[in-house]
Scaffold this motif. Structure first.
Motif, PDB file in Angstrom:
ATOM      1  N   GLU A  10      -6.176   7.708   0.565  1.00 32.76           N
ATOM      2  CA  GLU A  10      -6.969   7.964   1.749  1.00 32.76           C
ATOM      3  C   GLU A  10      -7.015   6.758   2.793  1.00 32.76           C
ATOM      4  OE1 GLU A  10     -10.931   7.991   0.135  1.00 32.76           O
ATOM      5  OE2 GLU A  10     -10.566  10.074  -0.687  1.00 32.76           O
ATOM      6  N   LEU A  11      -6.765   5.504   2.279  1.00 34.98           N
ATOM      7  CA  LEU A  11      -6.665   4.364   3.130  1.00 34.98           C
ATOM      8  C   LEU A  11      -5.223   4.526   3.991  1.00 34.98           C
ATOM      9  CD1 LEU A  11      -7.457   1.691   4.265  1.00 34.98           C
ATOM     10  CD2 LEU A  11      -6.434   0.465   2.123  1.00 34.98           C
ATOM     11  N   VAL A  12      -4.068   4.681   3.228  1.00 32.56           N
ATOM     12  CA  VAL A  12      -2.918   4.858   3.879  1.00 32.56           C
ATOM     13  C   VAL A  12      -2.956   5.947   4.808  1.00 32.56           C
ATOM     14  CG1 VAL A  12      -0.304   5.576   3.520  1.00 32.56           C
ATOM     15  CG2 VAL A  12      -1.421   4.079   1.893  1.00 32.56           C
ATOM     16  N   THR A  13      -3.583   7.114   4.442  1.00 34.38           N
ATOM     17  CA  THR A  13      -3.681   8.351   5.441  1.00 34.38           C
ATOM     18  C   THR A  13      -4.467   7.931   6.661  1.00 34.38           C
ATOM     19  OG1 THR A  13      -3.595   9.789   3.585  1.00 34.38           O
ATOM     20  CG2 THR A  13      -4.536  10.549   5.711  1.00 34.38           C
ATOM     21  N   GLU A  14      -5.510   7.252   6.439  1.00 36.19           N
ATOM     22  CA  GLU A  14      -6.185   6.506   7.517  1.00 36.19           C
ATOM     23  C   GLU A  14      -5.456   5.672   8.544  1.00 36.19           C
ATOM     24  OE1 GLU A  14      -9.175   6.458  10.401  1.00 36.19           O
ATOM     25  OE2 GLU A  14      -8.974   7.713   8.724  1.00 36.19           O
ATOM     26  N   GLN A  19      -2.181   4.957  13.640  1.00 36.24           N
ATOM     27  CA  GLN A  19      -0.989   4.675  14.278  1.00 36.24           C
ATOM     28  C   GLN A  19      -0.525   5.789  15.357  1.00 36.24           C
ATOM     29  OE1 GLN A  19       1.775   4.188  11.138  1.00 36.24           O
ATOM     30  NE2 GLN A  19       1.059   1.842  10.732  1.00 36.24           N
ATOM     31  N   LEU A  20      -1.210   7.003  14.893  1.00 36.01           N
ATOM     32  CA  LEU A  20      -0.899   8.221  15.595  1.00 36.01           C
ATOM     33  C   LEU A  20      -1.865   8.087  17.127  1.00 36.01           C
ATOM     34  CD1 LEU A  20      -0.446  11.110  13.154  1.00 36.01           C
ATOM     35  CD2 LEU A  20       1.576   9.990  14.672  1.00 36.01           C
ATOM     36  N   ARG A  21      -2.972   7.486  16.870  1.00 32.58           N
ATOM     37  CA  ARG A  21      -4.006   7.405  18.057  1.00 32.58           C
ATOM     38  C   ARG A  21      -3.443   6.540  18.975  1.00 32.58           C
ATOM     39  NH1 ARG A  21      -8.145   7.116  13.339  1.00 32.58           N
ATOM     40  NH2 ARG A  21      -8.272   9.435  12.827  1.00 32.58           N
ATOM     41  N   LYS A  22      -2.549   6.981  19.987  1.00 34.39           N
ATOM     42  CA  LYS A  22      -1.972   6.076  20.932  1.00 34.39           C
ATOM     43  C   LYS A  22      -2.921   6.021  22.192  1.00 34.39           C
ATOM     44  CE  LYS A  22       0.924   9.980  22.836  1.00 34.39           C
ATOM     45  NZ  LYS A  22       2.289  10.153  23.116  1.00 34.39           N
ATOM     46  N   TYR A  23      -4.133   6.728  22.327  1.00 35.07           N
ATOM     47  CA  TYR A  23      -5.079   6.752  23.236  1.00 35.07           C
ATOM     48  C   TYR A  23      -6.393   6.087  22.826  1.00 35.07           C
ATOM     49  CZ  TYR A  23      -1.710   9.930  25.373  1.00 35.07           C
ATOM     50  OH  TYR A  23      -0.690  10.831  25.727  1.00 35.07           O
ATOM     51  N   ASP A  24      -6.706   5.027  23.695  1.00 27.57           N
ATOM     52  CA  ASP A  24      -8.096   4.288  23.435  1.00 27.57           C
ATOM     53  C   ASP A  24      -9.263   5.473  23.500  1.00 27.57           C
ATOM     54  OD1 ASP A  24      -6.768   2.243  23.010  1.00 27.57           O
ATOM     55  OD2 ASP A  24      -6.783   1.670  25.097  1.00 27.57           O
ATOM     56  N   PRO A  61      -7.238  15.926  20.529  1.00 28.67           N
ATOM     57  CA  PRO A  61      -8.267  14.889  20.302  1.00 28.67           C
ATOM     58  C   PRO A  61      -7.653  13.939  19.296  1.00 28.67           C
ATOM     59  CG  PRO A  61      -9.387  16.767  20.118  1.00 28.67           C
ATOM     60  CD  PRO A  61      -7.850  17.126  20.334  1.00 28.67           C
ATOM     61  N   ASN A  62      -6.716  14.206  18.089  1.00 30.84           N
ATOM     62  CA  ASN A  62      -6.467  13.606  17.186  1.00 30.84           C
ATOM     63  C   ASN A  62      -5.415  12.432  17.797  1.00 30.84           C
ATOM     64  OD1 ASN A  62      -7.176  15.160  15.092  1.00 30.84           O
ATOM     65  ND2 ASN A  62      -5.422  16.440  15.297  1.00 30.84           N
ATOM     66  N   LEU A  63      -5.301  12.341  18.987  1.00 29.96           N
ATOM     67  CA  LEU A  63      -4.330  11.386  19.628  1.00 29.96           C
ATOM     68  C   LEU A  63      -5.307  10.011  20.102  1.00 29.96           C
ATOM     69  CD1 LEU A  63      -1.701  13.325  21.388  1.00 29.96           C
ATOM     70  CD2 LEU A  63      -1.433  12.270  19.179  1.00 29.96           C
ATOM     71  N   ALA A  64      -6.430  10.266  20.007  1.00 29.40           N
ATOM     72  CA  ALA A  64      -7.578   9.201  20.670  1.00 29.40           C
ATOM     73  C   ALA A  64      -8.156   8.741  19.932  1.00 29.40           C
ATOM     74  CB  ALA A  64      -8.312  10.060  21.740  1.00 29.40           C
ATOM     75  N   ARG A  65      -8.482   7.234  19.880  1.00 34.78           N
ATOM     76  CA  ARG A  65      -9.719   6.821  18.963  1.00 34.78           C
ATOM     77  C   ARG A  65     -11.085   7.154  19.333  1.00 34.78           C
ATOM     78  NH1 ARG A  65      -5.568   3.317  20.219  1.00 34.78           N
ATOM     79  NH2 ARG A  65      -4.617   2.463  18.475  1.00 34.78           N
TER      80      ARG A  65
END
Length: 407
Positions: A10-14, A19-24, A61-65
């Protein structure tokens, strides 16, 4: 053991997802109005590192924090108010406290400081502010402090021009206002100082018999110079029959600019309504915001924009005159737009519907009934959410961690 491996996975997945979330920040589902790019429609806006990273029809939405659902709201560049008061004037206000909650990310102090007092203004107000604060330098050396604005000896065009040349990053023009004596000396000195630095001049001068409005606009002001309080009763644009006076039209044809400058005594529904119906729209929308104007008339950017909307201006034109056009007027085209890589200064507005009373000023405070009012929902400054009226960018309260049993 198995539970340990699952936690590690789970930690590795998170970490991979992060890393995929390139937008703030991602503003999703709103109606974007960005006059600089001629965009008006449903677009998502993503920010990264304090700048606009992407504007597109559908950003995952998966690309943003952080994701804020702004469906049903209007997303615009941060509002630009080029006439407000933060220094010198006894009713001055603080920029961050009074501008950021209204979607205003850039402001111009209109003549509070002169060449003798600008450095103190910069140290006390401009430098600590989150809001972008620029200045129109008063031709009076001490600024907007009462009697000095009547002192011709204190109006030095050379020293004013030198101070502008020292800080062209912060001083965007010259202000001439409130002089009660005869003649054109303050205005001409102000124009001389502005001309030496290639900046514009804003004038707030009510007409007197030795200084009529038509002569000022047609013989003294240059193309690009600006008359503020354009819908004021004290310098009426319309005649007794509610017709726009010919010299205002002629001045506009010469390139003279007209700014709202709402204030506590400079906005008449009657004059504004007649002028707008005859096609005389303001070039820029500003508040002349100070303590009295906020209390008497709610003279914020959204409220001033609401009044123009009620009087018949179209929303995209209001947004243009509140963002891109004033940004260009002050020589900062990196502001007032949502182009890629520009600072992420953004306003999220709600065009609310109901029964509202909007108040003007002049000879008295009078109400204009409207079924719409513009309210700021969110303000983003340099990519940071600095105002979020309904917590759209926040986590739900239920995610609050439990109390630490040790405490």
């Amino acid at each position: 053991n198995t539970p340990s491996r699952l936690r590690d996975q789970e930690l590795v997945t998170e970490m991979s997802n992060d890393q995929l979330r390139k937008y703030d920040l991602l503003l999703k589902g709103g109606r974007l109005i960005d006059p600089a790019s001629d965009r008006d429609g449903q677009f998502d806006v993503a920010t990264s590192g304090g700048h606009i990273a992407l504007v597109d029809k559908d950003i995952s939405p998966n690309l943003a924090r952080t994701v804020a659902d702004v469906s049903g709201l209007v997303v615009t560049p941060g509002l630009v108010d080029l006439h407000a008061h933060f220094y010198g004037y006894s009713a001055s206000i603080l920029p961050d406290a009074h501008c950021l909650p209204e979607g205003t990310t850039t402001v111009v102090d209109a003549g509070g400081s002169g060449h003798l007092t600008f450095d103190d203004f910069n140290e006390q107000i401009i430098a600590p502010a989150i809001t972008n604060v620029f200045a129109l330098l008063n031709i009076a050396g001490e600024g907007m402090v009462g009697e000095p604005e009547q002192d011709l000896d204190g109006m030095d065009s050379e020293l004013t021009a030198l101070k502008i040349a020292q800080r062209p990053d912060l001083i965007v023009g010259v202000k001439v206002a409130h002089y009660m004596g005869p003649g054109w000396e303050p205005l001409d000195r102000g124009i001389q100082a502005a001309e030496e630095n290639g900046v514009y001049l804003m004038v707030d001068q009510s007409p007197i018999h030795t200084r009529p409005m038509d002569e000022m606009m047609l013989e003294h002001l240059r193309p690009g110079d600006m008359v503020t309080h354009c819908y004021a009763l004290s310098k009426p644009m319309t005649d007794i029959h509610d017709k726009v006076k010919p010299h205002f039209i002629q001045a506009r044809e010469r390139g003279v600019q007209f700014d709202v400058g709402h204030g506590a005594g400079s906005f008449s529904f009657r004059i504004a309504k007649a002028a707008i119906e005859q096609g005389f729209l303001p070039d820029t929308i500003s508040t002349d915001m100070h303590r009295a104007s906020i209390l008497a008339n709610q003279a914020t950017m959204p409220e001033t924009m609401s009044k123009l909307l009620a009087l018949g201006m179209e929303l995209p034109e209001i947004i243009r005159r509140s963002t891109w056009d004033p940004a260009q007027a002050i020589g900062h085209p990196e502001l007032g737009n949502l182009g890629q890589t520009v600072p992420a200064d953004i306003a999220v507005l709600n065009i609310t519907e109901g029964e509202f009373g909007l108040v003007d000023n002049g000879t008295d405070n009078r109400v204009y009934k409207s079924d719409k009012r513009i309210v700021c929902e969110m303000t983003i400054k340099n990519g940071q959410v600095v105002w979020d009226k309904n917590g759209r960018s926040r986590d739900d309260w239920s995610s609050t961690p439990p109390t630490n049993p040790v405490l």
